[in-house]
Design a protein around this motif. Structure first.
Motif, mmCIF file in Angstrom:
data_model
loop_
_atom_site.group_PDB
_atom_site.id
_atom_site.type_symbol
_atom_site.label_atom_id
_atom_site.label_comp_id
_atom_site.label_asym_id
_atom_site.label_seq_id
_atom_site.Cartn_x
_atom_site.Cartn_y
_atom_site.Cartn_z
ATOM 1 N N UNK A 105 3.074 -2.156 -7.051
ATOM 2 C CA UNK A 105 4.085 -2.681 -6.154
ATOM 3 C C UNK A 105 3.346 -4.144 -5.830
ATOM 4 N N UNK A 106 4.269 -5.109 -4.797
ATOM 5 C CA UNK A 106 3.683 -5.299 -3.929
ATOM 6 C C UNK A 106 3.253 -5.181 -2.130
ATOM 7 N N UNK A 107 3.113 -5.935 -1.655
ATOM 8 C CA UNK A 107 2.654 -5.579 -0.975
ATOM 9 C C UNK A 107 3.526 -4.872 0.139
ATOM 10 N N UNK A 108 3.921 -5.718 0.492
ATOM 11 C CA UNK A 108 5.439 -5.066 0.987
ATOM 12 C C UNK A 108 5.895 -3.341 1.086
ATOM 13 N N UNK A 109 5.882 -3.397 -0.725
ATOM 14 C CA UNK A 109 6.432 -2.325 -1.429
ATOM 15 C C UNK A 109 5.485 -1.047 -1.207
ATOM 16 N N UNK A 110 3.992 -1.576 -1.109
ATOM 17 C CA UNK A 110 2.710 -0.800 -1.174
ATOM 18 C C UNK A 110 3.016 -0.306 0.532
ATOM 19 N N UNK A 111 3.637 -0.998 1.575
ATOM 20 C CA UNK A 111 3.233 -0.334 2.428
ATOM 21 C C UNK A 111 4.374 0.981 3.222
ATOM 22 N N UNK A 162 -0.323 2.909 -8.865
ATOM 23 C CA UNK A 162 0.650 2.362 -8.193
ATOM 24 C C UNK A 162 0.875 1.049 -7.618
ATOM 25 N N UNK A 163 -0.602 0.762 -6.621
ATOM 26 C CA UNK A 163 -1.063 -0.176 -6.514
ATOM 27 C C UNK A 163 -0.685 -1.505 -7.313
#
Length: 228
Positions: A52-58, A48-49
């Protein structure tokens, strides 16, 4: 990108009902359990990491946390457990700290606190955010101060700034010694035990000054590496 629905479905598909019942009895907190091992969660989170980009991961981490599913909350913490988060990790730190008031069990608290350790190490000025936690009426919030600051027990030859932080945490720990809560006392012993591997004299000094106020099992824990 990996969505919350996809991630929850994947977690449910990997679950084991018998193990879920065992976990519920073990953790003693009423919430949904799926019965998934940490290594299996690690495999999923790694995929999953990268998806995803950071915004999506958050957003994914936030969504998983809100489900209140044990494994989903563990996965949320693991999504943010990383030495470097680019381009900016402040949102990650803010999300981690927003979860602290929800802590109600050691496993979830510890996984989130490990994520917090990484963000504190990346920017030690964030330690100022922990000051208010030391007087919280929420036991798990108080405990998180000691778990998140464990990295400052590990230096054999700390730099002046590291020594200053270490002494600040020891001051906080000293203020905890009169707290009878088992998890608080255990955390004090844990922090001192880890420090004793690198600075045994400082631990002995702390115990000379504050050991009488600690529970005997916490003193024993603090001394475990000193007598090994």
């Amino acid at each position: 990108m990996t969505t919350k629905r996809f991630a929850v479905d994947a977690l449910r598909a990997a679950g084991d009902a018998a193990k879920a019942s065992e976990m519920h009895r073990y953790h003693k907190v009423d919430r949904p359990y799926l019965g998934i091992s940490n290594p299996d969660i690690d495999v999923m989170v790694k995929e999953w990491r990268t998806d995803c980009d950071l915004e999506q991961r958050l957003a994914l981490a936030s969504g998983l946390w809100k489900t209140n599913i044990h494994e989903a909350r563990i996965a949320a913490a693991k999504l943010l457990t990383q030495a470097r988060i680019r381009p900016d990790d402040q949102q990650a730190w803010d999300l981690i700290t927003s979860w602290v008031p929800d802590f109600d069990a050691w496993a979830i608290a510890d996984h989130v606190s490990i994520a917090g350790q990484k963000r504190l190490a990346a920017d030690p000025t964030r330690l100022k955010d922990l000051e208010a936690w030391t007087t919280s009426e929420h036991m798990w919030t108080k405990r998180a101060v000691l778990v998140m600051t464990l990295p400052w027990t590990k230096q054999n030859k700390p730099k002046p700034a590291e020594t200053e932080i270490r002494e600040q945490v020891l001051t906080w720990a000293a203020s905890y010694t009169s707290d009878p809560a088992w998890f608080i006392q255990k955390a004090i012993g844990w922090w001192l035990r880890e420090l004793s591997k690198h600075d045994p004299d400082r631990v002995l000094t702390f115990l000379d000054e504050h050991g009488d106020a600690m529970k005997p099992f916490a003193v024993k824990e603090a001394k475990r590496r000193l007598t090994a």
